[in-house]
Scaffold this motif. Sequence first.
Motif, PDB file in Angstrom:
ATOM      1  N   ILE A  83       0.881  -1.170   0.000  1.00  0.00           N
ATOM      2  CA  ILE A  83       0.000   0.000   0.000  1.00  0.00           C
ATOM      3  C   ILE A  83       0.916   1.216   0.000  1.00  0.00           C
ATOM      4  O   ILE A  83       1.796   1.335   0.861  1.00  0.00           O
ATOM      5  N   ILE A  84       0.734   2.084  -0.988  1.00  0.00           N
ATOM      6  CA  ILE A  84       1.584   3.270  -1.070  1.00  0.00           C
ATOM      7  C   ILE A  84       1.000   4.328  -0.138  1.00  0.00           C
ATOM      8  O   ILE A  84      -0.159   4.723  -0.287  1.00  0.00           O
ATOM      9  N   GLY A  85       1.794   4.718   0.869  1.00  0.00           N
ATOM     10  CA  GLY A  85       1.284   5.723   1.798  1.00  0.00           C
ATOM     11  C   GLY A  85       2.171   5.833   3.018  1.00  0.00           C
ATOM     12  O   GLY A  85       3.019   4.970   3.262  1.00  0.00           O
ATOM     13  N   ASP A  86       1.943   6.890   3.771  1.00  0.00           N
ATOM     14  CA  ASP A  86       2.702   7.117   4.994  1.00  0.00           C
ATOM     15  C   ASP A  86       1.916   6.486   6.151  1.00  0.00           C
ATOM     16  O   ASP A  86       0.806   6.932   6.454  1.00  0.00           O
ATOM     17  N   PRO A  87       2.477   5.470   6.794  1.00  0.00           N
ATOM     18  CA  PRO A  87       1.717   4.777   7.842  1.00  0.00           C
ATOM     19  C   PRO A  87       1.304   5.702   8.986  1.00  0.00           C
ATOM     20  O   PRO A  87       0.272   5.491   9.625  1.00  0.00           O
ATOM     21  N   GLU A  88       2.091   6.755   9.235  1.00  0.00           N
ATOM     22  CA  GLU A  88       1.759   7.687  10.334  1.00  0.00           C
ATOM     23  C   GLU A  88       0.534   8.524   9.967  1.00  0.00           C
ATOM     24  O   GLU A  88      -0.245   8.891  10.831  1.00  0.00           O
ATOM     25  N   ARG A  89       0.388   8.822   8.683  1.00  0.00           N
ATOM     26  CA  ARG A  89      -0.598   9.824   8.255  1.00  0.00           C
ATOM     27  C   ARG A  89      -1.813   9.217   7.541  1.00  0.00           C
ATOM     28  O   ARG A  89      -2.940   9.673   7.690  1.00  0.00           O
ATOM     29  N   ASP A  90      -1.578   8.158   6.787  1.00  0.00           N
ATOM     30  CA  ASP A  90      -2.607   7.722   5.828  1.00  0.00           C
ATOM     31  C   ASP A  90      -3.462   6.532   6.269  1.00  0.00           C
ATOM     32  O   ASP A  90      -4.381   6.144   5.558  1.00  0.00           O
ATOM     33  N   LYS A  91      -3.151   5.942   7.436  1.00  0.00           N
ATOM     34  CA  LYS A  91      -3.946   4.782   7.867  1.00  0.00           C
ATOM     35  C   LYS A  91      -5.340   5.219   8.311  1.00  0.00           C
ATOM     36  O   LYS A  91      -5.481   6.244   8.973  1.00  0.00           O
ATOM     37  N   SER A  92      -6.348   4.439   7.940  1.00  0.00           N
ATOM     38  CA  SER A  92      -7.696   4.704   8.455  1.00  0.00           C
ATOM     39  C   SER A  92      -8.501   3.414   8.372  1.00  0.00           C
ATOM     40  O   SER A  92      -8.155   2.504   7.604  1.00  0.00           O
ATOM     41  N   GLU A  93      -9.566   3.354   9.140  1.00  0.00           N
ATOM     42  CA  GLU A  93     -10.444   2.180   9.087  1.00  0.00           C
ATOM     43  C   GLU A  93     -10.973   2.017   7.660  1.00  0.00           C
ATOM     44  O   GLU A  93     -10.972   0.910   7.107  1.00  0.00           O
ATOM     45  N   ALA A  94     -11.378   3.153   7.041  1.00  0.00           N
ATOM     46  CA  ALA A  94     -11.956   3.092   5.695  1.00  0.00           C
ATOM     47  C   ALA A  94     -10.952   2.520   4.694  1.00  0.00           C
ATOM     48  O   ALA A  94     -11.314   1.702   3.843  1.00  0.00           O
ATOM     49  N   LEU A  95      -9.697   2.952   4.813  1.00  0.00           N
ATOM     50  CA  LEU A  95      -8.681   2.471   3.865  1.00  0.00           C
ATOM     51  C   LEU A  95      -8.533   0.946   3.954  1.00  0.00           C
ATOM     52  O   LEU A  95      -8.547   0.245   2.930  1.00  0.00           O
ATOM     53  N   PHE A  96      -8.442   0.421   5.174  1.00  0.00           N
ATOM     54  CA  PHE A  96      -8.231  -1.031   5.293  1.00  0.00           C
ATOM     55  C   PHE A  96      -9.495  -1.819   4.945  1.00  0.00           C
ATOM     56  O   PHE A  96      -9.411  -2.928   4.417  1.00  0.00           O
ATOM     57  N   ARG A  97     -10.654  -1.236   5.208  1.00  0.00           N
ATOM     58  CA  ARG A  97     -11.884  -1.952   4.833  1.00  0.00           C
ATOM     59  C   ARG A  97     -12.088  -1.933   3.318  1.00  0.00           C
ATOM     60  O   ARG A  97     -12.531  -2.917   2.733  1.00  0.00           O
ATOM     61  N   SER A  98     -11.742  -0.817   2.700  1.00  0.00           N
ATOM     62  CA  SER A  98     -11.828  -0.747   1.235  1.00  0.00           C
ATOM     63  C   SER A  98     -10.867  -1.768   0.628  1.00  0.00           C
ATOM     64  O   SER A  98     -11.226  -2.521  -0.294  1.00  0.00           O
ATOM     65  N   TYR A  99      -9.663  -1.808   1.185  1.00  0.00           N
ATOM     66  CA  TYR A  99      -8.656  -2.782   0.729  1.00  0.00           C
ATOM     67  C   TYR A  99      -9.190  -4.217   0.894  1.00  0.00           C
ATOM     68  O   TYR A  99      -9.073  -5.050  -0.002  1.00  0.00           O
ATOM     69  N   GLY A 100      -9.850  -4.461   2.029  1.00  0.00           N
ATOM     70  CA  GLY A 100     -10.420  -5.793   2.302  1.00  0.00           C
ATOM     71  C   GLY A 100     -11.485  -6.174   1.274  1.00  0.00           C
ATOM     72  O   GLY A 100     -11.557  -7.317   0.817  1.00  0.00           O
ATOM     73  N   GLN A 101     -12.303  -5.178   0.879  1.00  0.00           N
ATOM     74  CA  GLN A 101     -13.346  -5.463  -0.122  1.00  0.00           C
ATOM     75  C   GLN A 101     -12.716  -5.848  -1.465  1.00  0.00           C
ATOM     76  O   GLN A 101     -13.173  -6.768  -2.139  1.00  0.00           O
ATOM     77  N   TYR A 102     -11.652  -5.131  -1.823  1.00  0.00           N
ATOM     78  CA  TYR A 102     -10.976  -5.471  -3.075  1.00  0.00           C
ATOM     79  C   TYR A 102     -10.332  -6.865  -2.998  1.00  0.00           C
ATOM     80  O   TYR A 102     -10.381  -7.636  -3.952  1.00  0.00           O
ATOM     81  N   LEU A 103      -9.737  -7.169  -1.830  1.00  0.00           N
ATOM     82  CA  LEU A 103      -9.135  -8.510  -1.664  1.00  0.00           C
ATOM     83  C   LEU A 103     -10.186  -9.593  -1.879  1.00  0.00           C
ATOM     84  O   LEU A 103      -9.925 -10.620  -2.502  1.00  0.00           O
ATOM     85  N   GLU A 104     -11.373  -9.342  -1.345  1.00  0.00           N
ATOM     86  CA  GLU A 104     -12.469 -10.309  -1.470  1.00  0.00           C
ATOM     87  C   GLU A 104     -12.755 -10.594  -2.944  1.00  0.00           C
ATOM     88  O   GLU A 104     -13.083 -11.723  -3.321  1.00  0.00           O
ATOM     89  N   SER A 105     -12.591  -9.567  -3.786  1.00  0.00           N
ATOM     90  CA  SER A 105     -12.905  -9.742  -5.208  1.00  0.00           C
ATOM     91  C   SER A 105     -11.915 -10.684  -5.899  1.00  0.00           C
ATOM     92  O   SER A 105     -12.164 -11.163  -7.001  1.00  0.00           O
ATOM     93  N   LEU A 106     -10.778 -10.972  -5.255  1.00  0.00           N
ATOM     94  CA  LEU A 106      -9.806 -11.900  -5.861  1.00  0.00           C
ATOM     95  C   LEU A 106     -10.180 -13.357  -5.593  1.00  0.00           C
ATOM     96  O   LEU A 106      -9.441 -14.275  -5.989  1.00  0.00           O
ATOM     97  N   ASN A 107     -11.273 -13.556  -4.839  1.00  0.00           N
ATOM     98  CA  ASN A 107     -11.809 -14.906  -4.684  1.00  0.00           C
ATOM     99  C   ASN A 107     -10.856 -15.902  -4.039  1.00  0.00           C
ATOM    100  O   ASN A 107     -10.867 -17.083  -4.384  1.00  0.00           O
ATOM    101  N   GLY A 108      -9.978 -15.442  -3.198  1.00  0.00           N
ATOM    102  CA  GLY A 108      -9.077 -16.362  -2.490  1.00  0.00           C
ATOM    103  C   GLY A 108      -7.802 -16.688  -3.236  1.00  0.00           C
ATOM    104  O   GLY A 108      -6.996 -17.493  -2.758  1.00  0.00           O
TER     105      GLY A 108
END
Length: 368
Positions: A83-108
């Motif tokens: 994930i391209i970003g500054d861990p101090e500044r750019d982390k958020s619940e929304a970012l990781f949940r959005s990432y999780g939704q995309y991961l789900e689309s890879l079907n395992g």
Amino acid sequence: MLTFDKLYSQGHEEVVFFSDPSCNLKAIIAIHDTTLGPALGGTRMWPYKSEDEAIEDVLRLSRGMTYKAAVSGLNLGGGKAVIIGDPERDKSEALFRSYGQYLESLNGRYITAEDVNIGVEDIEHVFTETNNVTGVAKMHGGSGNPSPYTAHGVFRGMEASCQKVFGSRSLKNKVVALQGAGSVGRYLGERLHKEGAKIFLSDISEKNIELFREVAPGVELVGVDEIYDVDCDIYAPCALGATVNDQTIGRLKSKIVCGAANNQLAEDRHGDELKERNILYAPDYLINAGGLMNVSIEFEGWSEDKATRMVDTIYNTTLKIYKIADEQNIPVYQATDILAESRIESIKKIKGHYLGNLGHRFPGRKKR
Ligand code: NAD
């Protein structure tokens, strides 16, 4: 730049870019090889200077995971995400949940876990959206902190190396120069202390040195640069990669290099030089695979017993690699790649067998 030539030459199957401007998500997932099973590898968050730098990193790391899983006997392929970003500044619940939704689309096809700058709390957000994630908290059926298992694997690698060099696997009275008193170093130090080894330690963190002293009293401290000059049996790099390099290799007095760090050889030629100098190099990506082995059993139901037994196999696999290196008179790093590649190739061949169950292969059609 990402090109098909590059993917073909390194053997990658798939590279996916996920973007979500609403939460500033810029993620790249590389799936290297899924011959042995779904690709498993951690997600790393890093403020890459350019997208090319992020692409290079994810391609290199995902390929490394294929080799690691293969040599460790796991039914997993290799993948990695950045994930391209500054861990101090750019982390958020929304970012990781959005990432999780995309991961789900890879079907395992890709399963993620923690890596640099990604902690259990971030993974918990990903887990809200997809099951294709490991390294979740024990209270949610996960395997928790991988470091004790990584340390256990390094210890088994040390035993195998002592067996080869000294004719006995015991670490009693062996002198170990341990670089790094972090999560893995501390567990390893505790174990070595219990076995009666003598430890010389270097670290830049006063706090971690103090924590280390609690589990391994009697440890002798040496300077950050002096660790390479210690007269010892084993040099154990457990902090940084590339510490076996032009500046250090001539200074090493150990008979064995065996530690948790990734990519310990600055370049492959340093592996050749260790062989010439008669220093046994324990294969780093097998020796430090205990953490990966530990998370790999989360899907079938994790237990401490199962994890420990799996990590114990590192002892025999290490000896097998030393045997290949001796028989073919090649450096250990080459023998490790040979073992990994031959497992993938042999499994690829048996997958070509017709299993006689059309209904299974084409679920839409009924077998008469
Ligand atoms: P960590 O961050 O907890 O510990 C690293 C330690 O190294 C810290 O105490 C740090 O102060 C110290 N350090 C940094 N620079 C140093 C230097 N120049 N000289 C001496 N010490 C220095 O990391 P960790 O989880 O213990 O992992 C250690 C190594 O093993 C890393 O290279 C990591 O990539 C690798 N590894 C870890 C795992 C795991 O399960 N944690 C799995 C596979 C590989």
